[in-house]
Design a protein around this motif. Sequence first.
Motif, PDB file in Angstrom:
ATOM      1  N   ALA A  57       0.798  -1.226   0.000  1.00  0.00           N
ATOM      2  CA  ALA A  57       0.000   0.000   0.000  1.00  0.00           C
ATOM      3  C   ALA A  57       0.832   1.279   0.000  1.00  0.00           C
ATOM      4  O   ALA A  57       0.502   2.218  -0.737  1.00  0.00           O
ATOM      5  CB  ALA A  57      -0.976  -0.007   1.169  1.00  0.00           C
ATOM      6  N   PRO A  58       1.909   1.383   0.782  1.00  0.00           N
ATOM      7  CA  PRO A  58       2.675   2.639   0.758  1.00  0.00           C
ATOM      8  C   PRO A  58       3.233   2.969  -0.633  1.00  0.00           C
ATOM      9  O   PRO A  58       3.250   4.131  -1.030  1.00  0.00           O
ATOM     10  CB  PRO A  58       3.817   2.393   1.744  1.00  0.00           C
ATOM     11  N   PHE A  59       3.667   1.946  -1.358  1.00  0.00           N
ATOM     12  CA  PHE A  59       4.203   2.177  -2.699  1.00  0.00           C
ATOM     13  C   PHE A  59       3.108   2.686  -3.641  1.00  0.00           C
ATOM     14  O   PHE A  59       3.312   3.631  -4.393  1.00  0.00           O
ATOM     15  CB  PHE A  59       4.826   0.894  -3.258  1.00  0.00           C
ATOM     16  N   GLY A  60       1.948   2.052  -3.591  1.00  0.00           N
ATOM     17  CA  GLY A  60       0.839   2.444  -4.455  1.00  0.00           C
ATOM     18  C   GLY A  60       0.307   3.823  -4.140  1.00  0.00           C
ATOM     19  O   GLY A  60       0.046   4.630  -5.043  1.00  0.00           O
ATOM     20  N   VAL A  61       0.137   4.138  -2.863  1.00  0.00           N
ATOM     21  CA  VAL A  61      -0.382   5.445  -2.465  1.00  0.00           C
ATOM     22  C   VAL A  61       0.605   6.543  -2.844  1.00  0.00           C
ATOM     23  O   VAL A  61       0.214   7.600  -3.362  1.00  0.00           O
ATOM     24  CB  VAL A  61      -0.702   5.468  -0.948  1.00  0.00           C
ATOM     25  N   ALA A  63       2.871   6.474  -5.267  1.00  0.00           N
ATOM     26  CA  ALA A  63       2.857   6.608  -6.727  1.00  0.00           C
ATOM     27  C   ALA A  63       1.612   7.361  -7.190  1.00  0.00           C
ATOM     28  O   ALA A  63       1.692   8.223  -8.071  1.00  0.00           O
ATOM     29  CB  ALA A  63       2.927   5.231  -7.382  1.00  0.00           C
ATOM     30  N   LEU A  64       0.464   7.066  -6.610  1.00  0.00           N
ATOM     31  CA  LEU A  64      -0.775   7.742  -6.979  1.00  0.00           C
ATOM     32  C   LEU A  64      -0.715   9.235  -6.654  1.00  0.00           C
ATOM     33  O   LEU A  64      -1.088  10.071  -7.480  1.00  0.00           O
ATOM     34  CB  LEU A  64      -1.965   7.094  -6.266  1.00  0.00           C
ATOM     35  N   LEU A  65      -0.246   9.582  -5.459  1.00  0.00           N
ATOM     36  CA  LEU A  65      -0.159  10.988  -5.075  1.00  0.00           C
ATOM     37  C   LEU A  65       0.850  11.750  -5.929  1.00  0.00           C
ATOM     38  O   LEU A  65       0.610  12.902  -6.301  1.00  0.00           O
ATOM     39  CB  LEU A  65       0.194  11.111  -3.590  1.00  0.00           C
ATOM     40  N   VAL A  66       1.965  11.109  -6.240  1.00  0.00           N
ATOM     41  CA  VAL A  66       2.955  11.769  -7.098  1.00  0.00           C
ATOM     42  C   VAL A  66       2.370  12.008  -8.484  1.00  0.00           C
ATOM     43  O   VAL A  66       2.546  13.076  -9.078  1.00  0.00           O
ATOM     44  CB  VAL A  66       4.249  10.909  -7.177  1.00  0.00           C
ATOM     45  N   TRP A  67       1.677  11.045  -9.012  1.00  0.00           N
ATOM     46  CA  TRP A  67       1.082  11.173 -10.343  1.00  0.00           C
ATOM     47  C   TRP A  67      -0.022  12.238 -10.356  1.00  0.00           C
ATOM     48  O   TRP A  67      -0.098  13.046 -11.267  1.00  0.00           O
ATOM     49  CB  TRP A  67       0.529   9.825 -10.787  1.00  0.00           C
ATOM     50  N   ARG A  74      11.538  15.246  -2.769  1.00  0.00           N
ATOM     51  CA  ARG A  74      11.605  15.257  -1.305  1.00  0.00           C
ATOM     52  C   ARG A  74      10.231  14.987  -0.693  1.00  0.00           C
ATOM     53  O   ARG A  74      10.115  14.237   0.272  1.00  0.00           O
ATOM     54  CB  ARG A  74      12.144  16.593  -0.826  1.00  0.00           C
ATOM     55  N   VAL A  75       9.195  15.580  -1.238  1.00  0.00           N
ATOM     56  CA  VAL A  75       7.838  15.361  -0.747  1.00  0.00           C
ATOM     57  C   VAL A  75       7.429  13.906  -0.970  1.00  0.00           C
ATOM     58  O   VAL A  75       6.743  13.308  -0.138  1.00  0.00           O
ATOM     59  CB  VAL A  75       6.850  16.342  -1.421  1.00  0.00           C
ATOM     60  N   ASN A  76       7.894  13.314  -2.080  1.00  0.00           N
ATOM     61  CA  ASN A  76       7.580  11.903  -2.353  1.00  0.00           C
ATOM     62  C   ASN A  76       8.074  10.998  -1.227  1.00  0.00           C
ATOM     63  O   ASN A  76       7.372  10.103  -0.785  1.00  0.00           O
ATOM     64  CB  ASN A  76       8.216  11.451  -3.671  1.00  0.00           C
ATOM     65  N   PHE A  84       4.067   4.358   4.803  1.00  0.00           N
ATOM     66  CA  PHE A  84       4.739   3.122   5.203  1.00  0.00           C
ATOM     67  C   PHE A  84       4.587   2.909   6.708  1.00  0.00           C
ATOM     68  O   PHE A  84       4.276   1.819   7.168  1.00  0.00           O
ATOM     69  CB  PHE A  84       6.210   3.174   4.798  1.00  0.00           C
ATOM     70  N   ALA A  85       4.802   3.979   7.481  1.00  0.00           N
ATOM     71  CA  ALA A  85       4.643   3.896   8.936  1.00  0.00           C
ATOM     72  C   ALA A  85       3.195   3.588   9.309  1.00  0.00           C
ATOM     73  O   ALA A  85       2.930   2.749  10.185  1.00  0.00           O
ATOM     74  CB  ALA A  85       5.101   5.192   9.582  1.00  0.00           C
ATOM     75  N   PHE A  86       2.240   4.262   8.654  1.00  0.00           N
ATOM     76  CA  PHE A  86       0.825   4.023   8.938  1.00  0.00           C
ATOM     77  C   PHE A  86       0.445   2.569   8.652  1.00  0.00           C
ATOM     78  O   PHE A  86      -0.189   1.913   9.476  1.00  0.00           O
ATOM     79  CB  PHE A  86      -0.046   4.972   8.115  1.00  0.00           C
TER      80      PHE A  86
END
Length: 182
Positions: A57-61, A63-67, A74-76, A84-86
């Motif tokens: 999930a952290p990778f997908g979220v 990637a989605l927010l960056v897109w 840096r924000v990425n 990832f922590a959540f």
Amino acid sequence: MNDESHTHPEQPDRPASDDRAVAAGFPPDSGPEQRVLKVRPALFRAYPVSTGALCLAPFGVTALLVWLFELGARVNWIIFGAFFAFCGVVLFIWWMKNTVSHALEITNKRTIVRNGLFRRSTSEVMHDHVRNVQIDQTFADRIFGVGKMGISSSGQSGIEVQVDNLPHPDKLKEIVDLYRPM
């Protein structure tokens, strides 16, 4: 020679040399109570899709927010770290609730199930009183080596001890059968 030395104290008709548990490499049926095995449910094998999705999930979220927002590098990393922590905290709580709070303990005298972290619930069945051992596995459970195990005794109606997502339930049943009078 004394005849009592050749029999189990609890089962006078069964010779001590005929102890199936000892022959299988487990503690003897007679004597003081000893722990044979303690097992907890297998979360990752029981829910491979959910666990995998939560880990990815952290990778997908990110990637989605960056897109969607075309954020800087840096924000990425900050977004990725936060998600990832959540997801790690959610996975840890889910793991604690479903595995650490449940345990099946098999001794040479009884089978005990304990549930709960803060509030405890315990149920046990003496092996001499076991009437039925049930194993329930779906096709996916058989592939991943998990299943539901239930034990009922002659003293009560219904299943008294039941645990879901146990690893290798057939092997656990074999261990319980070693201590049952058959």
